[in-house]
Design a protein around this motif. Structure first.
Motif, PDB file in Angstrom:
ATOM      1  N   VAL A  24      27.022  -1.367  35.161  1.00 27.84           N
ATOM      2  CA  VAL A  24      27.779  -1.786  36.267  1.00 27.84           C
ATOM      3  C   VAL A  24      27.166  -3.528  36.030  1.00 27.84           C
ATOM      4  CG1 VAL A  24      27.990  -2.364  38.723  1.00 27.84           C
ATOM      5  CG2 VAL A  24      27.831  -0.003  37.799  1.00 27.84           C
ATOM      6  N   LYS A  25      28.326  -4.345  36.148  1.00 23.62           N
ATOM      7  CA  LYS A  25      28.120  -5.695  35.780  1.00 23.62           C
ATOM      8  C   LYS A  25      27.262  -6.316  37.157  1.00 23.62           C
ATOM      9  CE  LYS A  25      31.747  -6.675  32.931  1.00 23.62           C
ATOM     10  NZ  LYS A  25      33.069  -7.292  32.615  1.00 23.62           N
ATOM     11  N   PRO A  26      26.323  -7.271  36.942  1.00 18.82           N
ATOM     12  CA  PRO A  26      25.661  -7.815  38.142  1.00 18.82           C
ATOM     13  C   PRO A  26      26.550  -8.281  39.245  1.00 18.82           C
ATOM     14  CG  PRO A  26      24.755  -8.637  35.852  1.00 18.82           C
ATOM     15  CD  PRO A  26      25.929  -7.803  35.779  1.00 18.82           C
ATOM     16  N   GLU A  28      29.260  -7.109  40.286  1.00 15.64           N
ATOM     17  CA  GLU A  28      29.611  -6.035  40.940  1.00 15.64           C
ATOM     18  C   GLU A  28      28.318  -5.363  41.876  1.00 15.64           C
ATOM     19  OE1 GLU A  28      31.702  -2.863  42.669  1.00 15.64           O
ATOM     20  OE2 GLU A  28      32.447  -4.805  42.020  1.00 15.64           O
ATOM     21  N   VAL A  29      27.123  -5.443  40.904  1.00 12.56           N
ATOM     22  CA  VAL A  29      25.997  -5.005  41.691  1.00 12.56           C
ATOM     23  C   VAL A  29      25.949  -5.704  42.859  1.00 12.56           C
ATOM     24  CG1 VAL A  29      23.645  -4.829  41.665  1.00 12.56           C
ATOM     25  CG2 VAL A  29      24.762  -4.016  39.724  1.00 12.56           C
ATOM     26  N   ALA A  30      25.805  -7.040  43.028  1.00  9.75           N
ATOM     27  CA  ALA A  30      25.822  -8.054  44.118  1.00  9.75           C
ATOM     28  C   ALA A  30      26.728  -7.621  45.275  1.00  9.75           C
ATOM     29  CB  ALA A  30      25.938  -9.383  43.819  1.00  9.75           C
ATOM     30  N   ARG A  31      27.895  -7.462  45.019  1.00 11.31           N
ATOM     31  CA  ARG A  31      28.922  -7.052  45.941  1.00 11.31           C
ATOM     32  C   ARG A  31      28.674  -5.673  46.615  1.00 11.31           C
ATOM     33  NH1 ARG A  31      33.030  -3.647  47.050  1.00 11.31           N
ATOM     34  NH2 ARG A  31      32.849  -2.808  45.048  1.00 11.31           N
ATOM     35  N   SER A  36      22.845 -11.785  46.922  1.00 14.72           N
ATOM     36  CA  SER A  36      23.363 -12.784  46.275  1.00 14.72           C
ATOM     37  C   SER A  36      23.818 -12.490  44.741  1.00 14.72           C
ATOM     38  CB  SER A  36      22.636 -13.950  46.334  1.00 14.72           C
ATOM     39  OG  SER A  36      21.683 -13.915  45.705  1.00 14.72           O
ATOM     40  N   VAL A  37      24.775 -13.183  44.340  1.00 13.12           N
ATOM     41  CA  VAL A  37      25.176 -13.029  42.813  1.00 13.12           C
ATOM     42  C   VAL A  37      23.826 -13.534  41.959  1.00 13.12           C
ATOM     43  CG1 VAL A  37      26.570 -13.600  41.041  1.00 13.12           C
ATOM     44  CG2 VAL A  37      27.812 -13.004  43.243  1.00 13.12           C
ATOM     45  N   HIS A  44      18.925  -8.338  36.785  1.00  9.39           N
ATOM     46  CA  HIS A  44      19.731  -7.592  35.573  1.00  9.39           C
ATOM     47  C   HIS A  44      18.607  -8.306  34.431  1.00  9.39           C
ATOM     48  CE1 HIS A  44      22.390  -7.356  32.273  1.00  9.39           C
ATOM     49  NE2 HIS A  44      22.650  -6.222  32.873  1.00  9.39           N
ATOM     50  N   GLN A  45      18.426  -9.700  34.472  1.00  9.60           N
ATOM     51  CA  GLN A  45      17.561 -10.158  33.360  1.00  9.60           C
ATOM     52  C   GLN A  45      16.228  -9.522  33.205  1.00  9.60           C
ATOM     53  OE1 GLN A  45      18.610 -12.639  31.067  1.00  9.60           O
ATOM     54  NE2 GLN A  45      16.438 -12.046  30.067  1.00  9.60           N
ATOM     55  N   LEU A  46      15.464  -9.539  34.598  1.00  5.93           N
ATOM     56  CA  LEU A  46      14.160  -8.609  34.778  1.00  5.93           C
ATOM     57  C   LEU A  46      14.438  -7.286  34.086  1.00  5.93           C
ATOM     58  CD1 LEU A  46      12.914  -9.791  38.054  1.00  5.93           C
ATOM     59  CD2 LEU A  46      11.941 -10.488  35.839  1.00  5.93           C
ATOM     60  N   TRP A  47      15.564  -6.541  34.387  1.00  5.33           N
ATOM     61  CA  TRP A  47      15.752  -5.219  33.995  1.00  5.33           C
ATOM     62  C   TRP A  47      15.867  -5.096  32.502  1.00  5.33           C
ATOM     63  CZ3 TRP A  47      20.227  -3.020  31.896  1.00  5.33           C
ATOM     64  CH2 TRP A  47      20.388  -1.611  31.909  1.00  5.33           C
TER      65      TRP A  47
END
Length: 190
Positions: A24-26, A28-31, A36-37, A44-47
């Motif tokens: 899932v794109k960041p 969409e995760v934020a939503r 916050s985006v 996402h970067q940390l993951w």
């Protein structure tokens, strides 16, 4: 942030990690997680760099307390004893500066005034507020001073008459010629 807030934040990051694993794109995760985006992209970067463990909480941020729990107990005991027991006899007030000095003397640890304030609040004290009235206070002498001396020292209030709102210009005298609009000709400047 409260403990409940930190726990919720941790849970949301773990949910984000699960969504990232499902591709899932960041945005969409934020939503979906109502964050916050920017946070979603950072997570996402940390993951990507470190997996789920990279999103795990590292505990509270900020510097750790430089006093051990045992030293904190001793400090609370010293504060309960009052300032006079530690050399400040002029009044019974713990100021943050005094507490910082006390910590330095007793534990050989340097604390700033603001750090000492935070530490006092953590221990349930507040700086510059006496816990109780000074034992040496003489109520009869205070009452006698208020009755005899305070009346003499206290300045009288302003007179009730017409006064000017300006501190630099006194009020206009009543009945001055030219008080009415248009009275008197303007004097030309030279």
């Amino acid at each position: 942030m409260t403990a409940a807030g930190r726990k919720r934040r941790e849970t949301v990051r773990m949910q984000a990690a699960g969504l990232f694993e499902q591709k899932v794109k960041p945005s969409e995760v934020a939503r979906q997680l109502r964050v916050s985006v920017k946070s979603a992209y950072q997570w996402h970067q940390l993951w990507r760099d470190g997996g789920v463990l990279a999103l795990a909480s590292r505990g509270r941020s900020g510097s750790r307390c430089r006093l051990s729990p045992r030293c904190l107990e001793k400090l609370a005991m010293y504060l309960e004893e009052g300032p006079a027991a530690h050399g400040w006899v002029e009044d019974q007030v713990w100021t943050a500066a005094r507490v910082a000095t006390l910590i330095g003397r007793k534990f050989h640890v340097s604390y700033s005034v603001s750090g000492a304030t935070r530490l006092m609040h953590r221990l349930g004290f507040s700086p510059q507020v006496p816990a109780r009235r000074v034992a040496e206070r003489d109520e009869q002498a205070v009452t006698a001073w208020k009755e005899a001396t305070w009346a003499e020292v206290k300045e009288p209030g302003r007179p009730a008459g017409a006064t000017s709102a300006s501190r630099t210009k006194p009020g206009s005298p009543a009945g001055r010629p030219g008080d009415a609009p248009g009275d008197g000709a303007a004097t030309p400047r030279r």
